[in-house]
Scaffold this active site. Structure first.
Site, mmCIF file in Angstrom:
data_model
loop_
_atom_site.group_PDB
_atom_site.id
_atom_site.type_symbol
_atom_site.label_atom_id
_atom_site.label_comp_id
_atom_site.label_asym_id
_atom_site.label_seq_id
_atom_site.Cartn_x
_atom_site.Cartn_y
_atom_site.Cartn_z
ATOM 1 N N TYR A 157 15.594 94.062 25.014
ATOM 2 C CA TYR A 157 15.398 93.686 26.417
ATOM 3 C C TYR A 157 14.288 92.653 26.598
ATOM 4 C CZ TYR A 157 18.883 97.100 27.400
ATOM 5 O OH TYR A 157 20.083 97.768 27.448
ATOM 6 N N ASP B 16 23.696 91.874 28.650
ATOM 7 C CA ASP B 16 23.230 93.041 27.915
ATOM 8 C C ASP B 16 22.482 92.565 26.681
ATOM 9 O OD1 ASP B 16 22.839 95.673 27.372
ATOM 10 O OD2 ASP B 16 24.836 96.035 26.567
ATOM 11 N N CYS C 276 31.284 97.737 28.539
ATOM 12 C CA CYS C 276 30.262 97.154 27.669
ATOM 13 C C CYS C 276 31.001 96.413 26.565
ATOM 14 C CB CYS C 276 29.336 98.228 27.113
ATOM 15 S SG CYS C 276 28.144 97.514 25.962
HETATM 16 C C1 DNO Z 1 21.666 99.917 25.563
HETATM 17 C C2 DNO Z 1 22.359 100.339 26.794
HETATM 18 C C3 DNO Z 1 22.586 101.816 26.799
HETATM 19 C C4 DNO Z 1 22.979 102.303 28.160
HETATM 20 C C5 DNO Z 1 23.210 103.746 28.254
HETATM 21 C C6 DNO Z 1 23.850 104.111 29.544
HETATM 22 O O1 DNO Z 1 20.917 99.028 25.553
HETATM 23 O O2 DNO Z 1 23.496 99.626 26.977
HETATM 24 O O3 DNO Z 1 21.420 102.437 26.452
HETATM 25 O O4 DNO Z 1 21.986 102.045 29.065
HETATM 26 O O5 DNO Z 1 24.009 104.194 27.225
HETATM 27 O O6 DNO Z 1 23.688 105.454 29.773
#
Ligand code: DNO
Length: 387
Positions: free
Chosen positions: A363, A345, A271
């Site tokens: 999102y 993301d 990430c």
């Molecule tokens: C946030 C995401 C996290 C991710 C979790 C994985 O938006 O990147 O919530 O889904 O940490 O378990």
């Protein structure tokens, strides 16, 4: 890269049809209606898988099968919860899904102090402000010892800020910070939250790492047997907050993680936003170093500020050199012949996103569509210049 989009299920206002229009070919989702720690049954997995395939998409990655707090604490019924986890893995494999994301953050998932921080152009972004976080811990939560976690400058600013805040601003701040459970829309109350934190009193980083190691030594052999990979999501933000230990925030933490079980199934979700908020992390180096353990990519940018605050910038702008990261990812794809799943993301709220407030925080449809489009363009540009 394989282009995917996160979907929160039938209640998500960003539908599967929207995801297809955005240009993704894969979907990342979870059984959000199953309580944390319960078994994911085959029929329930199949139902979601069929819905995804019905619109011509594929369920590429599970994000996430959440880890029950008792597993993180290695207390109470943790053995039963681990058995349930293993069974969920086996059931997912039976349905043909072999890639699973998870995190090991105590109590909260990602944490921000602002969910709708206005950008100069009128769109909004997620923001983590260290002064607001300090004000929350010191004055709203009144956590004993919180002052030790901040510099004296931040403490002074937090005091000034809190003195100026209205009751409703304080409420908004509390709601924002306690929002860190993606896929849920419920806010925790302060007293529920404190009750959830209390079992972690005195738990050190080393204790939590040892509990993670225990968990992985249980589940990774099951994942291997069923040709699956697990990909841990780093901690977001990559610092200890609210007195909770965070253990996946640096290169050293990733080294420790992979040493717990020496198997490609014991992998990482890269990430770039979470790790990129840590100024000490060299992302292209991490991609090269942990190449065969990186199974999933969350591509997002952050703009870091001097005091430790950051906000989520455009996917290609900010403190993360996205060109260098994607170029390195394409190197490891070329060397291994793999196509690594990515998702844009988070995203800003832009245009009509600003009128559809029911989307899950971070999102939005258009903000993420823009992120995906930019990242695909970057990828194509790199590819063509290499031919
Ligand atoms: C946030 C995401 C996290 C991710 C979790 C994985 O938006 O990147 O919530 O889904 O940490 O378990």
């Amino acid at each position: 890269m394989k282009h995917t989009f996160r979907w929160f299920g039938a209640h998500d206002p960003v539908t599967l049809a929207h995801i297809r229009q955005a240009g993704a070919t894969g979907v990342v989702t979870a059984l959000h209606h199953i309580a944390n720690g319960e078994v994911w049954e085959v029929a329930a997995i199949e139902k979601v898988k069929n819905a995804i395939e019905a619109v011509g998409l594929e369920w590429t990655f599970i994000e996430s099968i959440p880890v029950h707090e008792n597993i993180k604490l290695r207390q109470g019924d943790f053995r039963k919860r681990i058995d349930n986890y293993k069974q969920s893995l086996v059931n997912a494999a039976r349905c043909g899904i072999h890639q699973v994301c998870y995190n090991f953050m105590p109590v909260l998932d990602w944490t921000r102090t602002r969910l709708f921080w206005e950008l100069p152009h009128g769109g909004t972004a997620l923001r983590f402000d260290i002064v607001e976080m300090a004000a929350f811990e010191l004055f709203l939560m009144q956590r004993p010892g919180a002052e030790k976690a901040y510099t004296s400058e931040v403490l002074t600013e937090a005091e000034t800020l809190f003195a100026k805040m209205s009751a409703s601003e304080k409420q908004v701040m509390e709601d924002n910070i306690l929002k860190g459970l993606p896929g849920t829309v419920e806010d925790l109350s302060m007293s529920d939250f404190k009750a959830m934190l209390s079992p972690y009193d005195g738990l050190t980083h080393q204790d939590l790492k040892s509990n993670l190691s225990f968990f992985l030594n249980e589940v990774i052999p099951v994942a291997e047997e069923h040709h699956m990979v697990m990909a841990i999501h780093p901690d977001d933000p990559p610092i200890d907050i609210m007195g909770l230990p965070r253990i996946v925030k640096s290169e050293q933490d990733l080294e420790d993680l992979i040493s717990f079980v020496d198997s490609p199934a014991n992998g990482i979700t890269l990430c770039t936003g979470s790790l990129g908020a840590n100024p000490e992390v060299d992302l292209p180096k991490i991609v090269a170093k942990f190449a065969d353990r990186i199974h999933f990519l969350h591509l997002r940018n952050v703009r870091r500020e001097a005091d430790g605050s950051f906000y989520e910038d455009n996917h290609l702008d900010g403190s993360v050199d996205m060109y260098a990261v994607v170029a390195e990812i394409m190197n490891i794809e070329q060397q291994s012949g793999r196509e690594i799943p990515m998702r844009p993301d988070h995203g800003h709220q832009l245009l009509d996103d600003l009128n559809t407030s029911s989307a899950y925080c971070g999102y939005s449809a258009i903000g993420r569509l823009k992120g995906l489009a930019e990242l695909r363009g970057l990828e194509l540009g790199i590819k063509r210049t290499r031919l």
